[in-house]
Design a protein around this motif. Structure first.
Motif, PDB file in Angstrom:
ATOM      1  N   TYR A 180      36.671   5.345  44.254  1.00 31.75           N
ATOM      2  CA  TYR A 180      36.870   3.386  43.613  1.00 31.75           C
ATOM      3  C   TYR A 180      38.279   3.260  44.111  1.00 31.75           C
ATOM      4  CZ  TYR A 180      36.085   0.642  40.105  1.00 31.75           C
ATOM      5  OH  TYR A 180      36.227  -0.850  39.486  1.00 31.75           O
ATOM      6  N   GLY A 181      38.990   3.591  44.181  1.00 32.19           N
ATOM      7  CA  GLY A 181      40.237   3.983  44.448  1.00 32.19           C
ATOM      8  C   GLY A 181      40.643   2.640  45.842  1.00 32.19           C
ATOM      9  N   ARG A 182      39.269   3.520  46.814  1.00 29.72           N
ATOM     10  CA  ARG A 182      39.494   2.398  47.750  1.00 29.72           C
ATOM     11  C   ARG A 182      38.727   1.424  48.133  1.00 29.72           C
ATOM     12  NH1 ARG A 182      39.629   8.288  49.299  1.00 29.72           N
ATOM     13  NH2 ARG A 182      37.766   8.297  49.020  1.00 29.72           N
ATOM     14  N   GLY A 199      29.230   1.188  43.927  1.00 28.79           N
ATOM     15  CA  GLY A 199      30.262   0.606  43.480  1.00 28.79           C
ATOM     16  C   GLY A 199      30.421  -0.400  42.916  1.00 28.79           C
ATOM     17  N   VAL A 200      29.569  -1.558  43.246  1.00 26.60           N
ATOM     18  CA  VAL A 200      29.446  -2.325  41.374  1.00 26.60           C
ATOM     19  C   VAL A 200      29.349  -1.770  40.175  1.00 26.60           C
ATOM     20  CG1 VAL A 200      28.815  -4.377  42.897  1.00 26.60           C
ATOM     21  CG2 VAL A 200      26.405  -3.561  42.372  1.00 26.60           C
ATOM     22  N   SER A 201      28.168  -0.554  40.365  1.00 26.24           N
ATOM     23  CA  SER A 201      28.184   0.720  39.532  1.00 26.24           C
ATOM     24  C   SER A 201      29.296   1.001  38.325  1.00 26.24           C
ATOM     25  CB  SER A 201      26.728   1.564  39.728  1.00 26.24           C
ATOM     26  OG  SER A 201      25.672   0.870  39.741  1.00 26.24           O
ATOM     27  N   ALA A 202      29.996   1.552  39.757  1.00 28.01           N
ATOM     28  CA  ALA A 202      31.232   2.150  39.480  1.00 28.01           C
ATOM     29  C   ALA A 202      32.128   1.729  38.503  1.00 28.01           C
ATOM     30  CB  ALA A 202      31.876   2.464  40.967  1.00 28.01           C
ATOM     31  N   ARG A 203      32.011   0.069  39.083  1.00 30.35           N
ATOM     32  CA  ARG A 203      33.014  -1.342  38.540  1.00 30.35           C
ATOM     33  C   ARG A 203      32.250  -0.728  36.961  1.00 30.35           C
ATOM     34  NH1 ARG A 203      35.930  -3.640  35.016  1.00 30.35           N
ATOM     35  NH2 ARG A 203      35.810  -5.561  34.665  1.00 30.35           N
ATOM     36  N   ARG A 204      31.304  -0.899  36.170  1.00 30.03           N
ATOM     37  CA  ARG A 204      30.802  -0.920  34.880  1.00 30.03           C
ATOM     38  C   ARG A 204      31.370   0.898  34.219  1.00 30.03           C
ATOM     39  NH1 ARG A 204      29.344  -4.572  37.919  1.00 30.03           N
ATOM     40  NH2 ARG A 204      28.552  -6.771  36.736  1.00 30.03           N
ATOM     41  N   TRP A 205      31.411   1.322  35.055  1.00 32.10           N
ATOM     42  CA  TRP A 205      31.707   3.030  34.904  1.00 32.10           C
ATOM     43  C   TRP A 205      33.444   3.253  34.448  1.00 32.10           C
ATOM     44  CZ3 TRP A 205      29.639   6.728  32.453  1.00 32.10           C
ATOM     45  CH2 TRP A 205      30.512   8.088  32.867  1.00 32.10           C
ATOM     46  N   ALA A 230      18.375   6.209  39.705  1.00 32.35           N
ATOM     47  CA  ALA A 230      18.928   7.117  38.957  1.00 32.35           C
ATOM     48  C   ALA A 230      19.786   7.097  38.630  1.00 32.35           C
ATOM     49  CB  ALA A 230      18.598   8.865  39.871  1.00 32.35           C
ATOM     50  N   LEU A 231      20.564   6.465  38.539  1.00 33.27           N
ATOM     51  CA  LEU A 231      21.883   5.486  38.089  1.00 33.27           C
ATOM     52  C   LEU A 231      22.028   5.185  36.969  1.00 33.27           C
ATOM     53  CD1 LEU A 231      25.361   6.345  38.272  1.00 33.27           C
ATOM     54  CD2 LEU A 231      25.328   4.558  40.104  1.00 33.27           C
ATOM     55  N   TRP A 232      21.211   3.212  37.442  1.00 35.65           N
ATOM     56  CA  TRP A 232      21.274   2.653  36.926  1.00 35.65           C
ATOM     57  C   TRP A 232      20.410   2.622  35.968  1.00 35.65           C
ATOM     58  CZ3 TRP A 232      24.326  -0.758  34.818  1.00 35.65           C
ATOM     59  CH2 TRP A 232      24.217  -1.963  34.690  1.00 35.65           C
ATOM     60  N   GLU A 233      18.932   3.581  35.237  1.00 38.28           N
ATOM     61  CA  GLU A 233      18.606   3.897  34.568  1.00 38.28           C
ATOM     62  C   GLU A 233      19.427   4.020  33.604  1.00 38.28           C
ATOM     63  OE1 GLU A 233      14.672   6.532  33.732  1.00 38.28           O
ATOM     64  OE2 GLU A 233      15.962   6.605  35.371  1.00 38.28           O
ATOM     65  N   HIS A 234      20.398   4.893  33.724  1.00 40.64           N
ATOM     66  CA  HIS A 234      21.061   6.332  32.582  1.00 40.64           C
ATOM     67  C   HIS A 234      22.623   4.855  32.665  1.00 40.64           C
ATOM     68  CE1 HIS A 234      18.449   8.641  32.970  1.00 40.64           C
ATOM     69  NE2 HIS A 234      18.715   8.774  34.132  1.00 40.64           N
ATOM     70  N   ILE A 288      24.831  -7.795  37.417  1.00 42.77           N
ATOM     71  CA  ILE A 288      25.838  -6.887  38.528  1.00 42.77           C
ATOM     72  C   ILE A 288      25.198  -6.624  40.051  1.00 42.77           C
ATOM     73  CG2 ILE A 288      23.555  -5.477  37.528  1.00 42.77           C
ATOM     74  CD1 ILE A 288      25.395  -2.717  38.021  1.00 42.77           C
ATOM     75  N   ASN A 289      23.914  -7.742  39.369  1.00 43.20           N
ATOM     76  CA  ASN A 289      22.830  -7.647  41.206  1.00 43.20           C
ATOM     77  C   ASN A 289      23.581  -8.485  41.917  1.00 43.20           C
ATOM     78  OD1 ASN A 289      21.142  -5.290  40.778  1.00 43.20           O
ATOM     79  ND2 ASN A 289      20.082  -6.617  39.133  1.00 43.20           N
ATOM     80  N   VAL A 290      24.032 -10.260  41.234  1.00 46.99           N
ATOM     81  CA  VAL A 290      24.676 -10.629  41.785  1.00 46.99           C
ATOM     82  C   VAL A 290      25.596 -10.402  42.285  1.00 46.99           C
ATOM     83  CG1 VAL A 290      25.523 -13.057  41.650  1.00 46.99           C
ATOM     84  CG2 VAL A 290      22.943 -12.613  40.149  1.00 46.99           C
ATOM     85  N   GLN A 291      26.487  -9.483  42.186  1.00 47.30           N
ATOM     86  CA  GLN A 291      28.089  -8.820  42.583  1.00 47.30           C
ATOM     87  C   GLN A 291      27.329  -8.120  43.931  1.00 47.30           C
ATOM     88  OE1 GLN A 291      30.066  -7.375  39.453  1.00 47.30           O
ATOM     89  NE2 GLN A 291      30.977  -9.310  38.453  1.00 47.30           N
ATOM     90  N   LYS A 292      26.359  -7.513  43.383  1.00 45.51           N
ATOM     91  CA  LYS A 292      26.423  -7.555  45.081  1.00 45.51           C
ATOM     92  C   LYS A 292      26.095  -7.480  46.449  1.00 45.51           C
ATOM     93  CE  LYS A 292      23.007  -3.347  43.232  1.00 45.51           C
ATOM     94  NZ  LYS A 292      21.143  -3.458  43.004  1.00 45.51           N
ATOM     95  N   VAL A 293      25.455  -8.957  45.438  1.00 46.14           N
ATOM     96  CA  VAL A 293      24.906  -9.777  47.045  1.00 46.14           C
ATOM     97  C   VAL A 293      26.758 -10.468  47.538  1.00 46.14           C
ATOM     98  CG1 VAL A 293      23.828 -12.352  48.392  1.00 46.14           C
ATOM     99  CG2 VAL A 293      22.488 -10.377  46.763  1.00 46.14           C
ATOM    100  N   LEU A 294      26.818 -11.501  46.238  1.00 41.77           N
ATOM    101  CA  LEU A 294      28.323 -11.690  47.189  1.00 41.77           C
ATOM    102  C   LEU A 294      29.853 -11.013  47.063  1.00 41.77           C
ATOM    103  CD1 LEU A 294      28.635 -13.873  43.303  1.00 41.77           C
ATOM    104  CD2 LEU A 294      27.927 -14.858  44.970  1.00 41.77           C
ATOM    105  N   TRP A 295      29.645  -9.283  47.020  1.00 38.86           N
ATOM    106  CA  TRP A 295      30.691  -8.551  47.461  1.00 38.86           C
ATOM    107  C   TRP A 295      30.074  -8.433  49.368  1.00 38.86           C
ATOM    108  CZ3 TRP A 295      30.807  -2.693  46.289  1.00 38.86           C
ATOM    109  CH2 TRP A 295      31.743  -2.408  47.106  1.00 38.86           C
ATOM    110  N   CYS A 296      28.891  -8.061  49.063  1.00 37.59           N
ATOM    111  CA  CYS A 296      28.003  -8.472  50.899  1.00 37.59           C
ATOM    112  C   CYS A 296      28.580  -9.193  52.149  1.00 37.59           C
ATOM    113  CB  CYS A 296      26.096  -7.926  51.080  1.00 37.59           C
ATOM    114  SG  CYS A 296      25.595  -8.043  52.656  1.00 37.59           S
ATOM    115  N   CYS A 297      28.628 -10.692  51.322  1.00 40.18           N
ATOM    116  CA  CYS A 297      28.597 -12.257  51.619  1.00 40.18           C
ATOM    117  C   CYS A 297      30.288 -11.792  52.214  1.00 40.18           C
ATOM    118  CB  CYS A 297      27.874 -12.838  50.999  1.00 40.18           C
ATOM    119  SG  CYS A 297      26.441 -13.926  50.731  1.00 40.18           S
TER     120      CYS A 297
END
Length: 209
Positions: free
Chosen positions: A190-192, A167-173, A104-108, A14-23
């Motif tokens: 999320y659809g957008r 967004g990467v968190s929503a992908r998991r949810w 707050a979000l990823w903790e749960h 999930i954390n790598v995907q943040k960077v890859l998506w940003c790129c």
């Protein structure tokens, strides 16, 4: 001449995907090196990230770790006026959502994801997973209310760095086989994201493992 950006980390993180998506959003050429998880770490990796975690980046001799810090750096360096809001207050509002995701979000959400995806069924603590699911839904409800009346993204009409950790968190949810209370604003947002090529390539198109 700028050396190509190197990203250390496996593409299902999930954390790598943040960077890859940003790129991807910034159109940044980069080289990704598998690291972490089943790949382990190459000898000397602790000189890159003393925590022995992913992601980390290298660019022209500059090394940086911590996923949200990396996204901020890339957005500031290459995405001023787009991912990186130039207005100080707009940038602060985007910044808060990045911190909120990491706390707050990823903790749960993390116990739900790990419990259902990375834990064998016979070893799962179903009660703990369910409790975490309820708390995650409560956290998402905060963003659901924030998105009320907003037509596009978390902090305005354009994608910013705020959307990336969320967004990467929503992908998991949305990718887990769980009960989710109706949240029309969150679902529309999320659809957008799913309409964005970089999100599909770097996040939504990668199996949850």
């Amino acid at each position: 001449m700028r050396e190509m950006l190197r990203v250390w980390g496996r593409d299902n993180s999930i954390n790598v995907q943040k960077v890859l998506w940003c790129c991807g959003e910034l159109g940044l050429e980069h080289e990704r090196v598998d690291a972490g998880g089943a790949y382990g770490f190459p000898e000397g990796y602790e000189e890159i990230n003393p925590n022995r975690l992913v992601p980390a980046i290298e660019e022209d001799g500059f090394v940086l770790w911590e996923s949200n810090a990396i996204v901020r750096y890339l957005a500031a360096r290459y995405g001023a006026g787009t991912l990186w809001p130039e207005d100080t207050r707009a940038r602060a509002r985007a910044d808060r959502w990045m911190d909120w995701q990491a706390t707050a979000l990823w903790e749960h959400l993390r116990p739900v994801f790990w419990g259902l995806v990375r834990t064998p069924p016979e070893e799962r603590d179903e009660a703990a997973i369910e409790e975490a699911r309820r708390k995650t839904a409560g956290a998402w409800a905060i963003l659901e209310r924030h998105l009320e009346g907003r037509e596009e993204y978390v902090e305005g009409d354009a994608l910013t760095m705020a959307d990336i950790p969320l967004g990467v968190s929503a992908r998991r949810w949305f990718g887990l086989d769980i009960e989710r209370p109706p949240m029309p604003n969150l679902e529309a947002w999320y659809g957008r994201l799913l309409e964005r090529e970089a999100f599909r390539d770097c996040v939504a198109g990668i199996p949850l493992t």
